[in-house]
Write a protein that holds these residues in place. Structure first.
Motif, mmCIF file in Angstrom:
data_model
loop_
_atom_site.group_PDB
_atom_site.id
_atom_site.type_symbol
_atom_site.label_atom_id
_atom_site.label_comp_id
_atom_site.label_asym_id
_atom_site.label_seq_id
_atom_site.Cartn_x
_atom_site.Cartn_y
_atom_site.Cartn_z
ATOM 1 N N PRO A 22 71.673 27.004 72.356
ATOM 2 C CA PRO A 22 72.631 25.885 72.412
ATOM 3 C C PRO A 22 72.173 24.697 71.566
ATOM 4 O O PRO A 22 70.978 24.415 71.473
ATOM 5 C CB PRO A 22 72.643 25.502 73.892
ATOM 6 C CG PRO A 22 71.973 26.602 74.622
ATOM 7 C CD PRO A 22 71.115 27.326 73.656
ATOM 8 N N LYS A 23 73.133 24.015 70.944
ATOM 9 C CA LYS A 23 72.803 22.896 70.047
ATOM 10 C C LYS A 23 72.103 21.747 70.761
ATOM 11 O O LYS A 23 71.308 21.037 70.154
ATOM 12 C CB LYS A 23 74.080 22.363 69.388
ATOM 13 C CG LYS A 23 74.654 23.291 68.365
ATOM 14 C CD LYS A 23 75.876 22.673 67.709
ATOM 15 C CE LYS A 23 76.480 23.633 66.710
ATOM 16 N NZ LYS A 23 77.668 23.074 66.072
ATOM 17 N N ASP A 24 72.388 21.540 72.029
ATOM 18 C CA ASP A 24 71.797 20.414 72.746
ATOM 19 C C ASP A 24 70.352 20.674 73.184
ATOM 20 O O ASP A 24 69.668 19.764 73.625
ATOM 21 C CB ASP A 24 72.652 20.025 73.949
ATOM 22 C CG ASP A 24 72.809 21.157 74.950
ATOM 23 O OD1 ASP A 24 72.606 22.322 74.569
ATOM 24 O OD2 ASP A 24 73.140 20.863 76.113
ATOM 25 N N LYS A 25 69.878 21.887 73.033
ATOM 26 C CA LYS A 25 68.500 22.242 73.398
ATOM 27 C C LYS A 25 67.605 22.172 72.158
ATOM 28 O O LYS A 25 67.062 23.170 71.695
ATOM 29 C CB LYS A 25 68.447 23.647 74.011
ATOM 30 C CG LYS A 25 69.321 23.840 75.211
ATOM 31 C CD LYS A 25 68.782 23.057 76.383
ATOM 32 C CE LYS A 25 69.611 23.377 77.619
ATOM 33 N NZ LYS A 25 69.177 22.634 78.770
ATOM 34 N N THR A 26 67.426 20.966 71.625
ATOM 35 C CA THR A 26 66.668 20.807 70.383
ATOM 36 C C THR A 26 65.206 21.207 70.545
ATOM 37 O O THR A 26 64.601 21.725 69.606
ATOM 38 C CB THR A 26 66.762 19.367 69.864
ATOM 39 O OG1 THR A 26 66.291 18.473 70.869
ATOM 40 C CG2 THR A 26 68.185 19.020 69.486
ATOM 41 N N LYS B 109 63.368 23.932 68.186
ATOM 42 C CA LYS B 109 62.132 23.640 67.453
ATOM 43 C C LYS B 109 61.003 24.575 67.863
ATOM 44 O O LYS B 109 60.230 25.033 67.015
ATOM 45 C CB LYS B 109 61.720 22.193 67.686
ATOM 46 C CG LYS B 109 62.655 21.197 67.032
ATOM 47 C CD LYS B 109 62.254 19.779 67.387
ATOM 48 C CE LYS B 109 63.250 18.781 66.833
ATOM 49 N NZ LYS B 109 62.919 17.402 67.198
ATOM 50 N N SER B 110 60.915 24.871 69.141
ATOM 51 C CA SER B 110 59.881 25.792 69.615
ATOM 52 C C SER B 110 60.098 27.192 69.057
ATOM 53 O O SER B 110 59.146 27.849 68.624
ATOM 54 C CB SER B 110 59.878 25.844 71.147
ATOM 55 O OG SER B 110 59.571 24.593 71.687
ATOM 56 N N TRP B 111 61.336 27.653 69.085
ATOM 57 C CA TRP B 111 61.649 28.975 68.540
ATOM 58 C C TRP B 111 61.312 29.033 67.051
ATOM 59 O O TRP B 111 60.732 30.008 66.585
ATOM 60 C CB TRP B 111 63.117 29.320 68.770
ATOM 61 C CG TRP B 111 63.526 30.574 68.080
ATOM 62 C CD1 TRP B 111 64.290 30.682 66.958
ATOM 63 C CD2 TRP B 111 63.148 31.910 68.420
ATOM 64 N NE1 TRP B 111 64.426 31.995 66.598
ATOM 65 C CE2 TRP B 111 63.725 32.771 67.482
ATOM 66 C CE3 TRP B 111 62.379 32.459 69.437
ATOM 67 C CZ2 TRP B 111 63.559 34.148 67.526
ATOM 68 C CZ3 TRP B 111 62.208 33.832 69.473
ATOM 69 C CH2 TRP B 111 62.805 34.658 68.530
ATOM 70 N N ALA B 112 61.669 27.996 66.317
ATOM 71 C CA ALA B 112 61.384 27.970 64.879
ATOM 72 C C ALA B 112 59.877 27.979 64.631
ATOM 73 O O ALA B 112 59.398 28.683 63.727
ATOM 74 C CB ALA B 112 62.025 26.746 64.242
#
Length: 66
Positions: A25-29, A33-36
């Motif tokens: 979801p877009k609101d879970k920045t 970032k963690s996934w990236a």
């Protein structure tokens, strides 16, 4: 892990990272970032494994796709 499989993983890990970012979801920045970061570290680790397996004394292509 065979050389060609390692090359395939190095090639496709960024694509898996993109898919993961698109799914989150877009609101879970923070999650994005963690996934990236996780995806980048895994890709980098795979390239280090490939680099460690590189033999400078051997001529020609190494770890080429079959």
């Amino acid at each position: 892990m065979a050389g060609s499989n390692l090359l395939s993983w190095i090639l496709w890990m960024p694509m898996l990272g993109v898919l993961g970012v698109l799914i989150l979801p877009k609101d879970k920045t923070t999650w994005i970032k963690s996934w990236a970061l996780i995806n980048t570290v895994i890709t980098f680790a795979l390239t280090l494994i490939l680099w460690a397996k590189f033999d400078t004394t051997q001529g020609g292509m190494q770890n080429a796709f079959n």
